[in-house]
Scaffold this active site. Structure first.
Site, PDB file in Angstrom:
ATOM      1  N   ASP A  25       0.983  -1.093   0.004  1.00 53.88           N
ATOM      2  CA  ASP A  25       0.019   0.026  -0.030  1.00 53.88           C
ATOM      3  C   ASP A  25       0.974   1.239  -0.039  1.00 53.88           C
ATOM      4  O   ASP A  25       1.614   1.525   0.872  1.00 53.88           O
ATOM      5  CB  ASP A  25      -0.846   0.041   1.273  1.00 53.88           C
ATOM      6  CG  ASP A  25      -1.751   1.122   1.241  1.00 53.88           C
ATOM      7  OD1 ASP A  25      -2.922   1.003   0.836  1.00 53.88           O
ATOM      8  OD2 ASP A  25      -1.429   2.242   1.775  1.00 53.88           O
ATOM      9  N   TYR A  53       3.142   9.733  -0.633  1.00 57.05           N
ATOM     10  CA  TYR A  53       4.261   9.196   0.248  1.00 57.05           C
ATOM     11  C   TYR A  53       5.601   9.247  -0.395  1.00 57.05           C
ATOM     12  O   TYR A  53       6.924   9.005   0.305  1.00 57.05           O
ATOM     13  CB  TYR A  53       4.117   7.652   0.462  1.00 57.05           C
ATOM     14  CG  TYR A  53       2.785   7.174   1.068  1.00 57.05           C
ATOM     15  CD1 TYR A  53       2.021   8.254   1.882  1.00 57.05           C
ATOM     16  CD2 TYR A  53       2.471   5.900   1.236  1.00 57.05           C
ATOM     17  CE1 TYR A  53       0.799   7.838   2.477  1.00 57.05           C
ATOM     18  CE2 TYR A  53       1.227   5.769   2.048  1.00 57.05           C
ATOM     19  CZ  TYR A  53       0.412   6.648   2.434  1.00 57.05           C
ATOM     20  OH  TYR A  53      -0.864   6.172   2.950  1.00 57.05           O
ATOM     21  N   LYS A  94      -2.817   5.951  -4.493  1.00 55.80           N
ATOM     22  CA  LYS A  94      -3.886   6.746  -4.113  1.00 55.80           C
ATOM     23  C   LYS A  94      -3.379   8.159  -4.745  1.00 55.80           C
ATOM     24  O   LYS A  94      -2.382   8.458  -4.841  1.00 55.80           O
ATOM     25  CB  LYS A  94      -3.838   7.226  -2.631  1.00 55.80           C
ATOM     26  CG  LYS A  94      -3.738   5.735  -1.904  1.00 55.80           C
ATOM     27  CD  LYS A  94      -3.729   5.957  -0.185  1.00 55.80           C
ATOM     28  CE  LYS A  94      -3.630   4.616   0.373  1.00 55.80           C
ATOM     29  NZ  LYS A  94      -2.343   4.470   0.859  1.00 55.80           N
ATOM     30  N   HIS A 111      -7.309   9.743  -1.539  1.00 56.15           N
ATOM     31  CA  HIS A 111      -6.826   9.722  -0.487  1.00 56.15           C
ATOM     32  C   HIS A 111      -7.618  10.341   0.785  1.00 56.15           C
ATOM     33  O   HIS A 111      -7.692   9.914   1.712  1.00 56.15           O
ATOM     34  CB  HIS A 111      -5.345  10.391  -0.503  1.00 56.15           C
ATOM     35  CG  HIS A 111      -4.553   9.845   0.317  1.00 56.15           C
ATOM     36  ND1 HIS A 111      -3.136   9.635   0.050  1.00 56.15           N
ATOM     37  CD2 HIS A 111      -4.430   9.409   1.685  1.00 56.15           C
ATOM     38  CE1 HIS A 111      -2.374   9.195   0.813  1.00 56.15           C
ATOM     39  NE2 HIS A 111      -3.409   9.069   1.942  1.00 56.15           N
TER      40      HIS A 111
HETATM   41  N1  LIG Z   1      -5.368   6.315   3.713  1.00 58.25           N
HETATM   42  C1  LIG Z   1      -4.512   7.090   4.517  1.00 58.25           C
HETATM   43  O1  LIG Z   1      -4.934   8.320   4.787  1.00 58.25           O
HETATM   44  C2  LIG Z   1      -3.683   6.456   5.461  1.00 58.25           C
HETATM   45  C3  LIG Z   1      -3.183   7.160   6.569  1.00 58.25           C
HETATM   46  C4  LIG Z   1      -2.446   6.423   7.418  1.00 58.25           C
HETATM   47  C5  LIG Z   1      -1.860   5.222   7.057  1.00 58.25           C
HETATM   48  N2  LIG Z   1      -2.063   4.630   5.805  1.00 58.25           N
HETATM   49  C6  LIG Z   1      -1.571   3.339   5.386  1.00 58.25           C
HETATM   50  O2  LIG Z   1      -1.583   2.424   6.423  1.00 58.25           O
HETATM   51  C7  LIG Z   1      -0.259   1.856   6.625  1.00 58.25           C
HETATM   52  C8  LIG Z   1      -0.138   1.630   8.090  1.00 58.25           C
HETATM   53  O3  LIG Z   1      -0.423   2.722   9.125  1.00 58.25           O
HETATM   54  P1  LIG Z   1       0.843   3.615   9.806  1.00 58.25           P
HETATM   55  O4  LIG Z   1       1.980   3.486   8.902  1.00 58.25           O
HETATM   56  O5  LIG Z   1      -0.093   4.830  10.385  1.00 58.25           O
HETATM   57  O6  LIG Z   1       1.127   2.698  10.864  1.00 58.25           O
HETATM   58  P2  LIG Z   1       0.864   1.408  11.961  1.00 58.25           P
HETATM   59  O7  LIG Z   1       1.014   0.259  10.722  1.00 58.25           O
HETATM   60  O8  LIG Z   1      -0.081   1.369  12.522  1.00 58.25           O
HETATM   61  O9  LIG Z   1       2.364   1.486  12.732  1.00 58.25           O
HETATM   62  C9  LIG Z   1       3.491   1.604  12.142  1.00 58.25           C
HETATM   63  C10 LIG Z   1       4.582   1.718  13.420  1.00 58.25           C
HETATM   64  O10 LIG Z   1       4.644   0.600  14.075  1.00 58.25           O
HETATM   65  C11 LIG Z   1       5.769   0.103  14.393  1.00 58.25           C
HETATM   66  N3  LIG Z   1       5.959  -1.531  14.113  1.00 58.25           N
HETATM   67  C12 LIG Z   1       5.251  -2.116  13.101  1.00 58.25           C
HETATM   68  N4  LIG Z   1       5.297  -3.496  13.585  1.00 58.25           N
HETATM   69  C13 LIG Z   1       5.827  -3.509  14.794  1.00 58.25           C
HETATM   70  C14 LIG Z   1       6.333  -4.398  15.765  1.00 58.25           C
HETATM   71  N5  LIG Z   1       5.947  -5.747  15.488  1.00 58.25           N
HETATM   72  N6  LIG Z   1       6.863  -4.352  17.187  1.00 58.25           N
HETATM   73  C15 LIG Z   1       7.100  -2.970  17.124  1.00 58.25           C
HETATM   74  N7  LIG Z   1       6.539  -1.913  16.386  1.00 58.25           N
HETATM   75  C16 LIG Z   1       6.148  -2.323  15.269  1.00 58.25           C
HETATM   76  C17 LIG Z   1       6.524   0.848  13.051  1.00 58.25           C
HETATM   77  O11 LIG Z   1       7.978   0.865  13.621  1.00 58.25           O
HETATM   78  P3  LIG Z   1       9.244  -0.015  12.869  1.00 58.25           P
HETATM   79  O12 LIG Z   1       9.282   0.465  11.433  1.00 58.25           O
HETATM   80  O13 LIG Z   1      10.381   0.265  13.519  1.00 58.25           O
HETATM   81  O14 LIG Z   1       8.684  -1.458  12.886  1.00 58.25           O
HETATM   82  C18 LIG Z   1       5.787   1.788  12.773  1.00 58.25           C
HETATM   83  O15 LIG Z   1       6.554   2.942  13.764  1.00 58.25           O
HETATM   84  C19 LIG Z   1       0.682   3.153   6.149  1.00 58.25           C
HETATM   85  O16 LIG Z   1       2.057   2.792   6.045  1.00 58.25           O
HETATM   86  C20 LIG Z   1       0.005   3.306   4.834  1.00 58.25           C
HETATM   87  O17 LIG Z   1       0.203   2.514   3.999  1.00 58.25           O
HETATM   88  C21 LIG Z   1      -2.998   5.241   4.994  1.00 58.25           C
END
Ligand SMILES: NC(=O)c1ccc[n+]([C@@H]2O[C@H](COP(=O)([O-])OP(=O)(O)OC[C@H]3O[C@@H](n4cnc5c(N)ncnc54)[C@H](OP(=O)(O)O)[C@@H]3O)[C@@H](O)[C@H]2O)c1
Length: 275
Positions: A48, A53, A78, A111
């Site tokens: 994704d 990004y 997106k 988005h």
């Molecule tokens: N459509 C939208 O508006 C929108 C908005 C936000 C996000 N998104 C999408 O959703 C995806 C996920 O959401 P997100 O990026 O906000 O965050 P998330 O997946 O909820 O959390 C990511 C964070 O958690 C840490 N992490 C991941 N696995 C871990 C583990 N096993 N143990 C400890 N820490 C861990 C990562 O650090 P490390 O790298 O150190 O593991 C990172 O800091 C995004 O990357 C994006 O593709 C979309």
């Protein structure tokens, strides 16, 4: 979902993997290449990304380096807010596909529900779909009222609504509405953008199963039939996040996680964003 190979059938019949890697905030170049290659090696079938990004180039490079057949990986990207509108969305799509180095995008999403613009944008998404450039089209950050408004004029129903969703924001009313509309729910920030890793209740539940809090949150998504896209740049986390198909949460533990809901966001509320 019983493994990373399992898919969810979208409302147009397309099979979408239920689990993938998110790459928001992951730097273009070696960092995103490393994350995507680690995920593909670990058996992930979906990535994704988004124009904003600014790492579509690195995602495309990783796809090429991986040697994985294009048909074996599902790519979501997106259209960013500044590009919303009919012609500008069509142009943004061309830019994204060039950067990714692919002809067809599996899922193209709006988005954010940019007021006064998203209906025009949707017309362009419908054209891309009809022209066979995208296999499915959908939205992100649409509340029920945005979907109701869009559906008044849409020729093609969104296949997916990608929304912030995790144990502190369980989104039950929107999930129920989308279920009735056959719009698949995809959880973004499934780990609360990392903010829920040290949550005591989730850690305590994890201990019972020999699992981490992250694995508990992602297993909770899978058991609720929610598509999920955790982000990590660390290979060990990427591997362990997907190691969730050898246990099941008890109904009591699912209730405990459901009860954590506080309607708390880590990101912006789609009714109040200014970007
Ligand atoms: N459509 C939208 O508006 C929108 C908005 C936000 C996000 N998104 C999408 O959703 C995806 C996920 O959401 P997100 O990026 O906000 O965050 P998330 O997946 O909820 O959390 C990511 C964070 O958690 C840490 N992490 C991941 N696995 C871990 C583990 N096993 N143990 C400890 N820490 C861990 C990562 O650090 P490390 O790298 O150190 O593991 C990172 O800091 C995004 O990357 C994006 O593709 C979309």
């Amino acid at each position: 979902m019983k493994s990373l190979n399992d898919t969810v059938k979208l409302n147009n019949g397309i099979a979408m993997p239920g689990f993938g890697l998110g790459v928001w905030k992951v730097k273009d170049g070696e960092e995103v290449i490393h994350s995507v290659l680690s995920a593909l090696r670990a058996g992930y079938k979906m990535i994704d990304t988004a124009a904003i990004y600014r790492n579509e180039g690195g995602v495309g490079e990783a796809l090429r380096r991986s040697g994985v057949h294009r048909d074996d990986v599902f790519i979501t990207t997106k259209v960013w807010n500044a590009d919303q509108g009919y012609e500008s969305t069509l142009a943004a799509f061309e830019t994204s596909t060039k950067k990714l180095g692919i002809e067809t995008v599996d899922l193209y999403l709006i988005h954010w529900p940019k007021a006064g613009k998203y209906k025009e944008t949707w017309k362009a998404m419908e054209k891309l779909y009809k022209d066979g450039r995208v296999r499915a089209i959908g939205v992100c950050n649409f509340h029920k009222h945005h979907l109701e408004d869009l559906l008044q004029d849409a020729e093609i129903k969104p296949a997916v609504d990608q929304i912030e969703l995790h144990p502190l924001l369980t989104q039950v009313p929107l999930r129920n509405y989308c279920y009735k509309q056959a719009i698949a729910i995809e959880a973004y920030s499934p780990l609360g953008s990392g903010g829920l890793i040290n949550h005591p209740t989730l850690n305590e539940i994890g201990k019972k199963y020999g699992k981490t809090s992250a694995q508990v949150m992602l297993r909770w998504d899978v058991e609720n039939e929610i598509i999920t896209i955790p982000r990590s740049t660390q290979e060990a986390h990427i591997i362990s996040n997907a190691d969730i198909f050898d246990f099941a949460l008890s109904p009591e533990d699912i209730d405990k996680i459901d009860a954590l809901n506080a309607d708390q966001r880590f990101g912006a509320d789609p009714d109040h964003f200014d970007f």
